[in-house]
Each structure stands twice: as structure tokens, then as C-alpha cells.
Scaffold this motif. Structure first.
Motif, short mmCIF file in Angstrom:
data_model
loop_
_atom_site.label_atom_id
_atom_site.label_comp_id
_atom_site.label_asym_id
_atom_site.label_seq_id
_atom_site.Cartn_x
_atom_site.Cartn_y
_atom_site.Cartn_z
N UNK A 34 0.84 -1.21 0.00
CA UNK A 34 0.00 0.00 0.00
C UNK A 34 0.87 1.25 0.00
N UNK A 35 1.86 1.29 0.87
CA UNK A 35 2.74 2.46 0.95
C UNK A 35 3.47 2.66 -0.37
N UNK A 36 4.06 1.61 -0.91
CA UNK A 36 4.84 1.72 -2.14
C UNK A 36 4.00 2.18 -3.33
N UNK A 37 2.70 1.94 -3.29
CA UNK A 37 1.83 2.36 -4.38
C UNK A 37 1.71 3.86 -4.55
N UNK A 38 2.17 4.63 -3.58
CA UNK A 38 2.13 6.09 -3.67
C UNK A 38 3.39 6.67 -4.32
N UNK A 39 4.31 5.80 -4.73
CA UNK A 39 5.59 6.23 -5.29
C UNK A 39 5.70 5.82 -6.75
N UNK A 40 6.48 6.57 -7.52
CA UNK A 40 6.72 6.20 -8.92
C UNK A 40 7.49 4.88 -8.97
N UNK A 45 15.01 7.05 -3.14
CA UNK A 45 14.89 7.21 -1.68
C UNK A 45 16.25 7.36 -1.03
N UNK A 46 16.27 8.21 -0.02
CA UNK A 46 17.33 8.19 0.99
C UNK A 46 16.60 8.09 2.31
N UNK A 47 16.86 7.04 3.05
CA UNK A 47 16.27 6.85 4.37
C UNK A 47 17.43 6.60 5.33
N UNK A 48 17.69 7.58 6.19
CA UNK A 48 18.85 7.54 7.07
C UNK A 48 20.09 7.38 6.20
N UNK A 49 20.78 6.25 6.31
CA UNK A 49 22.00 6.03 5.54
C UNK A 49 21.81 5.05 4.39
N UNK A 50 20.57 4.75 4.03
CA UNK A 50 20.28 3.84 2.93
C UNK A 50 19.80 4.64 1.71
N UNK A 51 20.28 4.25 0.54
CA UNK A 51 19.90 4.85 -0.72
C UNK A 51 19.41 3.73 -1.63
N UNK A 52 18.23 3.90 -2.23
CA UNK A 52 17.74 2.88 -3.14
C UNK A 52 16.71 3.50 -4.07
N UNK A 53 16.37 2.74 -5.12
CA UNK A 53 15.47 3.21 -6.17
C UNK A 53 14.44 2.13 -6.49
N UNK A 54 13.18 2.54 -6.63
CA UNK A 54 12.14 1.68 -7.16
C UNK A 54 11.23 1.06 -6.13
N UNK A 55 10.01 0.76 -6.57
CA UNK A 55 8.98 0.20 -5.68
C UNK A 55 9.39 -1.13 -5.07
N UNK A 56 10.05 -1.98 -5.83
CA UNK A 56 10.47 -3.27 -5.28
C UNK A 56 11.40 -3.07 -4.09
N UNK A 57 12.32 -2.14 -4.22
CA UNK A 57 13.24 -1.83 -3.12
C UNK A 57 12.51 -1.19 -1.95
N UNK A 58 11.52 -0.36 -2.24
CA UNK A 58 10.73 0.27 -1.18
C UNK A 58 9.99 -0.80 -0.38
N UNK A 59 9.37 -1.73 -1.07
CA UNK A 59 8.64 -2.80 -0.38
C UNK A 59 9.58 -3.62 0.49
N UNK A 60 10.73 -3.99 -0.05
CA UNK A 60 11.70 -4.79 0.73
C UNK A 60 12.17 -4.01 1.96
N UNK A 61 12.45 -2.72 1.78
CA UNK A 61 12.87 -1.89 2.91
C UNK A 61 11.79 -1.85 4.00
N UNK A 62 10.55 -1.60 3.59
CA UNK A 62 9.46 -1.49 4.58
C UNK A 62 9.19 -2.82 5.28
N UNK A 63 9.31 -3.91 4.56
CA UNK A 63 9.15 -5.22 5.22
C UNK A 63 10.19 -5.40 6.31
#
Length: 160
Positions: A34-40, A45-63
Motif C-alpha cells: 500500500x505504501x509503495x503504491x504512492x511512489x513512482x 529514496x534516501x532513508x537515514x544512511x540507505x539509498x535505493x530506487x524503485x517500488x520493489x526496493x521500497x517494499x523490501x525496505x518497509x518489510x
């Protein structure tokens, strides 16, 4: 088919505040898809010291995040906005598996495309250990109830 997530830029104070509340509600669902669906699809993303790109990476990060940040509850507040950008302050509380509670304080900068999808998110976050008795966010898991104060009502500095 183009995915759209209103409200759309250019933002005014009302639509920017609504965008912030919708994001808060989605994150409080603790549903990575659900959260990742709001992103292209190629959201950066930069979250703290992590940098990543794409919905698949967003989902893995949030899990990973919600596997270790238990009983997560978040409140966001609009800080500033322009045509397609929003700045947000937030606080969230969670506990670790060992029972230690934390309050995280942070700021985010968001950039949106014309369809209302976030194409860039940068988050700076600091965690502070707290006692369970210091918790502020005591609503049942899920969206923050309308009657529960947000961080703008809790004050800054008086109760870190």
C-alpha cells in the motif's frame, strides 16, 4: 494505464496538508505494498544512511523495517510546500523485540510527479530510547484517530 494519487501538484496549503495525512495513514497501515503504491516505479529514496530506487526496493525496505519496529505508530505534520514539493516533520514510536521503546524524530523532503506520485523521498531520522510510560502515541494500531493530537499539538522542546 497511468496510476494517479490525488491530490495533485501544484499544491496549496489544503492539498499539501491532505497529502501529508494520507501518507501518515498509509504508513500507519504497515502495509508495504500500500505504501509503495504512492511512489513512482523509479522513485529515489534516501532513508537515514540507505539509498535505493524503485517500488520493489521500497517494499523490501518497509518489510525489514516493520519486522524490527514493532507496534509502530506515526504522526506527520506539514512543514512547507511549493508547487510539487512538500517538507514534513514527523515522530513515530516503536519497540524492539527486547521490549525497549523508541521515539524517532525526523524530517522528509518529498517531490511529486504530475500524477501525484512521489518520485523522490529524502528522510533524516534520529531515534531516542524512551520508557513505555513516556509513550505519546497510544491509539490502537492503524490510522491515528482524528481526535488524537498530532505532533504540532504536542509542542517542540517541552517534551522531547
Amino acid at each position: 494505464m497511468t496510476v494517479q494519487k490525488p491530490p495533485f501538484p501544484p499544491f496549496d496549503s489544503q492539498s499539501a496538508a491532505l497529502k501529508v495525512r494520507l501518507a501518515e495513514d498509509a504508513w500507519n497501515s504497515r502495509d508495504p505494498v500500500r505504501v509503495a503504491g504512492a511512489y513512482t516505479e523509479d522513485s529515489a529514496w534516501r532513508n537515514r544512511d540507505e539509498f535505493f530506487v524503485g517500488r520493489t526496493s521500497i517494499i523490501a525496505f518497509l518489510q525489514r523495517k516493520w519486522e524490527r519496529e514493532l507496534e509502530y505508530r506515526l504522526a506527520k505534520a506539514l512543514w512547507a510546500f511549493t508547487d510539487n514539493r512538500i517538507a514534513v516533520r514527523f515522530q513515530y514510536e516503536y519497540r524492539c523485540a527486547d521490549g525497549q521503546w523508541f521515539r524517532a524524530y525526523g524530517n522528509e523532503q518529498w517531490e511529486f510527479d504530475e500524477n501525484g506520485l512521489m518520485r523522490r523521498r529524502e528522510a533524516s531520522i534520529n531515534d531516542k530510547p524512551i520508557d513505555a510510560a513516556e509513550r505519546r502515541f497510544l491509539w490502537p494500531l492503524g490510522a491515528r484517530p482524528e481526535h488524537h493530537p498530532g505532533i504540532e499539538m504536542l509542542g517542540f522542546g517541552s517534551r522531547p
